[in-house]
Design a protein around this motif. Structure first.
Motif, PDB file in Angstrom:
ATOM      1  N   TYR A  90       0.917  -1.197   0.087  1.00 12.13           N
ATOM      2  CA  TYR A  90       0.077  -0.080  -0.052  1.00 12.13           C
ATOM      3  C   TYR A  90       0.881   1.296  -0.116  1.00 12.13           C
ATOM      4  CZ  TYR A  90      -3.663  -3.316   1.294  1.00 12.13           C
ATOM      5  OH  TYR A  90      -4.329  -4.499   1.170  1.00 12.13           O
ATOM      6  N   ILE A  91       0.414   2.424  -0.485  1.00 10.83           N
ATOM      7  CA  ILE A  91       1.160   3.627  -0.794  1.00 10.83           C
ATOM      8  C   ILE A  91       0.359   4.618   0.282  1.00 10.83           C
ATOM      9  CG2 ILE A  91       1.818   5.245  -2.233  1.00 10.83           C
ATOM     10  CD1 ILE A  91       1.875   3.060  -4.516  1.00 10.83           C
ATOM     11  N   ASP A  92       1.182   5.418   0.659  1.00 11.74           N
ATOM     12  CA  ASP A  92       0.090   6.309   1.533  1.00 11.74           C
ATOM     13  C   ASP A  92      -0.249   7.439   0.754  1.00 11.74           C
ATOM     14  OD1 ASP A  92       2.660   7.857   1.522  1.00 11.74           O
ATOM     15  OD2 ASP A  92       2.007   8.838   3.371  1.00 11.74           O
ATOM     16  N   CYS A  93      -1.304   8.240   1.112  1.00 14.31           N
ATOM     17  CA  CYS A  93      -1.739   9.354   0.275  1.00 14.31           C
ATOM     18  C   CYS A  93      -0.757  10.495  -0.201  1.00 14.31           C
ATOM     19  CB  CYS A  93      -2.818  10.232   1.150  1.00 14.31           C
ATOM     20  SG  CYS A  93      -2.122  10.919   2.512  1.00 14.31           S
ATOM     21  N   ASP A  94       0.480  10.709   0.395  1.00 16.27           N
ATOM     22  CA  ASP A  94       1.524  11.579  -0.171  1.00 16.27           C
ATOM     23  C   ASP A  94       2.350  10.889  -0.917  1.00 16.27           C
ATOM     24  OD1 ASP A  94       0.300  13.784   1.541  1.00 16.27           O
ATOM     25  OD2 ASP A  94       1.401  13.134   3.031  1.00 16.27           O
ATOM     26  N   GLY A  95       2.523   9.416  -1.089  1.00 12.51           N
ATOM     27  CA  GLY A  95       3.366   8.656  -2.008  1.00 12.51           C
ATOM     28  C   GLY A  95       4.718   8.793  -1.405  1.00 12.51           C
ATOM     29  N   ASP A  96       4.873   8.994   0.147  1.00 12.30           N
ATOM     30  CA  ASP A  96       6.281   8.989   0.459  1.00 12.30           C
ATOM     31  C   ASP A  96       6.515   8.081   1.589  1.00 12.30           C
ATOM     32  OD1 ASP A  96       4.608  10.114   2.647  1.00 12.30           O
ATOM     33  OD2 ASP A  96       5.712  11.979   2.871  1.00 12.30           O
ATOM     34  N   THR A  97       5.510   6.885   1.777  1.00 12.70           N
ATOM     35  CA  THR A  97       5.627   6.002   2.556  1.00 12.70           C
ATOM     36  C   THR A  97       5.048   4.622   2.129  1.00 12.70           C
ATOM     37  OG1 THR A  97       5.762   7.702   4.421  1.00 12.70           O
ATOM     38  CG2 THR A  97       5.370   5.367   5.056  1.00 12.70           C
ATOM     39  N   LEU A  98       5.510   3.566   2.342  1.00  8.65           N
ATOM     40  CA  LEU A  98       4.881   2.322   1.862  1.00  8.65           C
ATOM     41  C   LEU A  98       4.590   1.489   3.108  1.00  8.65           C
ATOM     42  CD1 LEU A  98       7.359   1.238  -0.665  1.00  8.65           C
ATOM     43  CD2 LEU A  98       5.435   2.664  -1.190  1.00  8.65           C
ATOM     44  N   LEU A  99       3.353   0.918   3.093  1.00 12.62           N
ATOM     45  CA  LEU A  99       3.013  -0.376   3.915  1.00 12.62           C
ATOM     46  C   LEU A  99       2.938  -1.652   3.279  1.00 12.62           C
ATOM     47  CD1 LEU A  99       1.870  -0.923   6.694  1.00 12.62           C
ATOM     48  CD2 LEU A  99      -0.334  -0.585   5.780  1.00 12.62           C
ATOM     49  N   LEU A 100       4.125  -2.456   3.920  1.00 16.76           N
ATOM     50  CA  LEU A 100       3.704  -3.755   3.409  1.00 16.76           C
ATOM     51  C   LEU A 100       3.262  -4.849   4.407  1.00 16.76           C
ATOM     52  CD1 LEU A 100       6.513  -2.260   2.419  1.00 16.76           C
ATOM     53  CD2 LEU A 100       7.670  -4.473   2.068  1.00 16.76           C
ATOM     54  N   ARG A 101       2.049  -5.340   3.820  1.00 22.31           N
ATOM     55  CA  ARG A 101       1.629  -6.550   4.661  1.00 22.31           C
ATOM     56  C   ARG A 101       2.052  -7.563   4.279  1.00 22.31           C
ATOM     57  NH1 ARG A 101      -3.828  -5.196   6.877  1.00 22.31           N
ATOM     58  NH2 ARG A 101      -3.470  -7.349   7.313  1.00 22.31           N
ATOM     59  N   VAL A 102       2.587  -8.229   5.104  1.00 23.47           N
ATOM     60  CA  VAL A 102       3.573  -9.410   5.062  1.00 23.47           C
ATOM     61  C   VAL A 102       3.223 -10.459   5.741  1.00 23.47           C
ATOM     62  CG1 VAL A 102       5.532  -7.862   4.390  1.00 23.47           C
ATOM     63  CG2 VAL A 102       5.319  -8.861   6.832  1.00 23.47           C
ATOM     64  N   ASP A 103       3.633 -11.824   5.444  1.00 22.12           N
ATOM     65  CA  ASP A 103       3.802 -12.891   6.264  1.00 22.12           C
ATOM     66  C   ASP A 103       5.046 -13.136   6.865  1.00 22.12           C
ATOM     67  OD1 ASP A 103       2.975 -15.201   7.524  1.00 22.12           O
ATOM     68  OD2 ASP A 103       2.689 -16.559   5.678  1.00 22.12           O
ATOM     69  N   GLN A 104       5.411 -12.870   8.066  1.00 27.11           N
ATOM     70  CA  GLN A 104       6.697 -13.034   8.667  1.00 27.11           C
ATOM     71  C   GLN A 104       6.893 -14.384   9.199  1.00 27.11           C
ATOM     72  OE1 GLN A 104       9.129 -10.409   9.100  1.00 27.11           O
ATOM     73  NE2 GLN A 104      10.494 -12.385  10.070  1.00 27.11           N
TER      74      GLN A 104
END
Length: 157
Positions: A90-104
């Motif tokens: 996922y990309i935040d609204c400003d395009g300056d941070t990523l969110l990675l949903r992962v299986d750790q």
């Protein structure tokens, strides 16, 4: 580009390459990437990605970061075996941070803890909130969290 699409309805679709080209990287060509366990919501860690790491992650499904301390790509778990499989990006609204949903697989932190956020500020003190799940000496094959195969605290393995 992100500003132009922020008010569009759910389900609107765009070219991945066009959106990724609009990411706001810092002066070093990096973007913060927050890893979150996909099924529990636990925030695991924050690391950095460059364009190459992002492209490799999307191509392989195995999370790859950029190690600032080593100045090279770092495939999560390359020395510990504690890999992250990408479940969603996922990309935040400003395009300056990523969110990675992962299986750790196993602990995410080089200290052997499930996540890197185990220090809680409590008034004038800081409290350790969890014990390691695995001894770092075991996790890194006798090299420990400060050994040759491990990352610095800014670059958790």
């Amino acid at each position: 580009m992100l500003k132009d699409i922020e008010n569009l309805p759910r389900g609107s679709r765009f070219s991945r390459s066009e959106i990724l080209a609009g990411l706001r990287l810092n002066a070093d060509g990096l973007i913060p990437a927050i890893a979150q366990q996909h099924d529990t919501g636990e925030v695991l860690m924050m690391a950095w990605m460059n364009e190459e790491a992002l492209n490799e992650t999307l191509a392989t499904g195995r999370v790859c970061y950029f190690s600032r301390s080593r100045n090279r790509l770092w495939r999560k778990g390359e020395s510990s075996g504690q890999v992250q499989q990408l479940k969603g990006l996922y990309i935040d609204c400003d395009g300056d941070t990523l969110l990675l949903r992962v299986d750790q697989t196993g602990p995410a932190c080089h200290t052997g803890r499930s996540n890197c956020f185990f220090l809680r500020v409590d008034g004038d003190e800081v409290v350790i909130t969890t014990n390691p799940l695995i001894d770092p000496e075991t996790l890194y094959g006798g090299h420990g969290a400060s050994g040759a195969n491990a990352g610095s605290p800014k670059d958790p393995q």
